[in-house]
Design an enzyme around this catalytic site. Sequence first.
Site, mmCIF file in Angstrom:
data_model
loop_
_atom_site.group_PDB
_atom_site.id
_atom_site.type_symbol
_atom_site.label_atom_id
_atom_site.label_comp_id
_atom_site.label_asym_id
_atom_site.label_seq_id
_atom_site.Cartn_x
_atom_site.Cartn_y
_atom_site.Cartn_z
ATOM 1 C CE LYS A 52 13.511 -16.127 4.261
ATOM 2 N NZ LYS A 52 12.956 -15.717 2.910
ATOM 3 N N GLY B 148 -2.758 -9.066 1.274
ATOM 4 C CA GLY B 148 -1.488 -8.345 1.627
ATOM 5 C C GLY B 148 -1.026 -7.484 0.496
ATOM 6 C CB VAL B 149 -1.603 -4.532 -1.181
ATOM 7 C CG1 VAL B 149 -2.646 -5.166 -1.948
ATOM 8 C CG2 VAL B 149 -2.366 -3.707 0.009
ATOM 9 N N GLY B 150 1.666 -5.315 0.382
ATOM 10 C CA GLY B 150 2.972 -4.479 0.712
ATOM 11 C C GLY B 150 3.803 -4.334 -0.501
ATOM 12 C CB VAL C 113 5.504 -8.785 -3.504
ATOM 13 C CG1 VAL C 113 5.197 -9.677 -4.709
ATOM 14 C CG2 VAL C 113 6.799 -9.085 -2.940
ATOM 15 C CE1 TYR D 19 1.125 0.870 -5.756
ATOM 16 C CE2 TYR D 19 3.365 0.421 -6.622
ATOM 17 C CZ TYR D 19 2.028 1.080 -6.344
ATOM 18 O OH TYR D 19 2.009 2.303 -7.279
HETATM 19 P P1 NAD Z 1 5.535 -6.949 3.019
HETATM 20 O O1 NAD Z 1 5.651 -6.948 4.428
HETATM 21 O O2 NAD Z 1 6.048 -5.603 2.335
HETATM 22 O O3 NAD Z 1 4.080 -7.050 2.691
HETATM 23 C C1 NAD Z 1 3.032 -7.997 3.236
HETATM 24 C C2 NAD Z 1 1.721 -7.216 3.542
HETATM 25 O O4 NAD Z 1 1.054 -8.166 4.095
HETATM 26 C C3 NAD Z 1 1.817 -6.036 4.478
HETATM 27 O O5 NAD Z 1 1.402 -4.845 3.828
HETATM 28 C C4 NAD Z 1 1.181 -6.335 5.729
HETATM 29 O O6 NAD Z 1 0.541 -5.327 6.416
HETATM 30 C C5 NAD Z 1 0.265 -7.581 5.055
HETATM 31 N N1 NAD Z 1 -0.340 -8.489 6.256
HETATM 32 C C6 NAD Z 1 0.267 -9.002 7.121
HETATM 33 N N2 NAD Z 1 -0.524 -9.878 7.656
HETATM 34 C C7 NAD Z 1 -1.793 -9.667 7.233
HETATM 35 C C8 NAD Z 1 -3.004 -10.323 7.362
HETATM 36 N N3 NAD Z 1 -3.045 -11.132 8.178
HETATM 37 N N4 NAD Z 1 -4.040 -10.037 6.429
HETATM 38 C C9 NAD Z 1 -3.923 -9.191 5.433
HETATM 39 N N5 NAD Z 1 -2.771 -8.621 5.204
HETATM 40 C C10 NAD Z 1 -1.721 -8.859 6.155
HETATM 41 O O7 NAD Z 1 6.264 -8.263 2.546
HETATM 42 P P2 NAD Z 1 6.330 -8.468 1.121
HETATM 43 O O8 NAD Z 1 8.002 -8.154 0.827
HETATM 44 O O9 NAD Z 1 5.629 -7.947 0.045
HETATM 45 O O10 NAD Z 1 6.325 -10.167 1.243
HETATM 46 C C11 NAD Z 1 5.039 -10.619 1.117
HETATM 47 C C12 NAD Z 1 5.270 -12.210 0.987
HETATM 48 O O11 NAD Z 1 5.780 -12.611 -0.340
HETATM 49 C C13 NAD Z 1 5.945 -12.656 2.131
HETATM 50 O O12 NAD Z 1 5.509 -14.047 2.776
HETATM 51 C C14 NAD Z 1 7.475 -13.127 1.742
HETATM 52 O O13 NAD Z 1 8.161 -13.964 2.222
HETATM 53 C C15 NAD Z 1 7.031 -13.318 0.077
HETATM 54 N N6 NAD Z 1 8.322 -12.946 -0.590
HETATM 55 C C16 NAD Z 1 8.425 -11.893 -0.839
HETATM 56 C C17 NAD Z 1 9.601 -11.676 -1.894
HETATM 57 C C18 NAD Z 1 10.187 -10.064 -2.069
HETATM 58 O O14 NAD Z 1 10.918 -10.055 -3.013
HETATM 59 N N7 NAD Z 1 9.670 -9.007 -1.161
HETATM 60 C C19 NAD Z 1 10.278 -12.506 -2.597
HETATM 61 C C20 NAD Z 1 9.617 -14.028 -2.343
HETATM 62 C C21 NAD Z 1 8.569 -14.233 -1.335
#
Ligand code: NAD
Length: 343
Positions: A80, A177-179, A181, A183
């Site tokens: 990582k 967290g609705v970013g 993933v 969403y």
């Molecule tokens: P992202 O940044 O798009 O989404 C994260 C969301 O969490 C954001 O919308 C952010 O505003 C919100 N957030 C941050 N702090 C917060 C809080 N205190 N309370 C509520 N919401 C909060 O990230 P992502 O790509 O959707 O990944 C989300 C998680 O999944 C991370 O931990 C990431 O490591 C893990 N993950 C992601 C993937 C991937 O394919 N993107 C794969 C494996 C694991």
Amino acid sequence: MAVFNHVSFDEHEQVVFCHDKQSGLKAIIAVHNTNLGPAVGGCRMWNYQSDDEALTDVLRLSRGMTYKNALAGLTMGGGKAVIIADPKTTDREALFLAFGRFVNSLGGKYYSAEDVGVSTSDIMIASRETEFVAGLEGKSGDPSPLTALGTYLGIKAAVKHQRGIDSLQGIKISVQGVGHVGYYLCKHLHDAGAELIVTDIHQASLDRVATEFGATVVAPQDIYTQNVDVYAPCALGATLNDTTLPLLKATIVAGCANNQLAEVRHGEKLKQMGILYAPDYVINAGGIINVSFEKNYDAAAATAKVEQIYNTLLTIFERADSENRTTGSVADEMAKAIIDAAK
Ligand code: NAD
């Protein structure tokens, strides 16, 4: 700052501290284990408050990748990277070119991809300096939709195991967290008839899931106390801790965030509370599975492999019950067996 004696060092093969004066890049690349192949894991960009915080994060994430890749049946090791900077920074070109040069200097021992705070377009910039990147536009692309699919299937497996039902109709699920993933996960859950309660710190993301999926929005601090069946942590790590565990009403914790347990003992606590926990690195492997198909991208094959997460989790849940252990320790043991056999 201890490195070799760091509580999360866990026999890392290599830890590289990267500094580029011109771009201002400060990054750490951690290669945990390459028994199964080159280390593959995303790059996170975050406003870490200290170097120590960044080191802890990268070591924990890197180790998680070794276990994740092994249990997902991939011929890849775990690594990582973290970049210490504001993820909203707009001047990204020089930063990611410098990052690409550092990745390249490892000669293929570590492959990078996107993670929180980093997008596929950033990785495209890095790819001008190194071939050792994945998740590129036009190839496997954004891993988030398949991470969401795996997480959705993992929630289904947990509900099936605990309640003996195949449907999520009427099941109440809170999503933190609705970013990227979160969403897509909400979309799957809504299509399956689940009732959604969501939170985020980004208003536009919340508005989108409220409008499209009829989700109820709550304040970030209120997500833990919701009267739900499933809590899905999909933001940052360590949200299962001494403060939050007593607040939970859910009987299942299953979400995509990495490193959800603040400490291993919080997995024990969940078990004592009768809460079924889907180990994070098992349920969220969909994205890295997608990335593993980078060279000859085949969407159908990637999806079929992601679908195996359902059965892997059922096996872990059943073993944990029959051996009276935590799901996390069962998953770790299964992953370690694969990693050691590849030595
Ligand atoms: P992202 O940044 O798009 O989404 C994260 C969301 O969490 C954001 O919308 C952010 O505003 C919100 N957030 C941050 N702090 C917060 C809080 N205190 N309370 C509520 N919401 C909060 O990230 P992502 O790509 O959707 O990944 C989300 C998680 O999944 C991370 O931990 C990431 O490591 C893990 N993950 C992601 C993937 C991937 O394919 N993107 C794969 C494996 C694991």
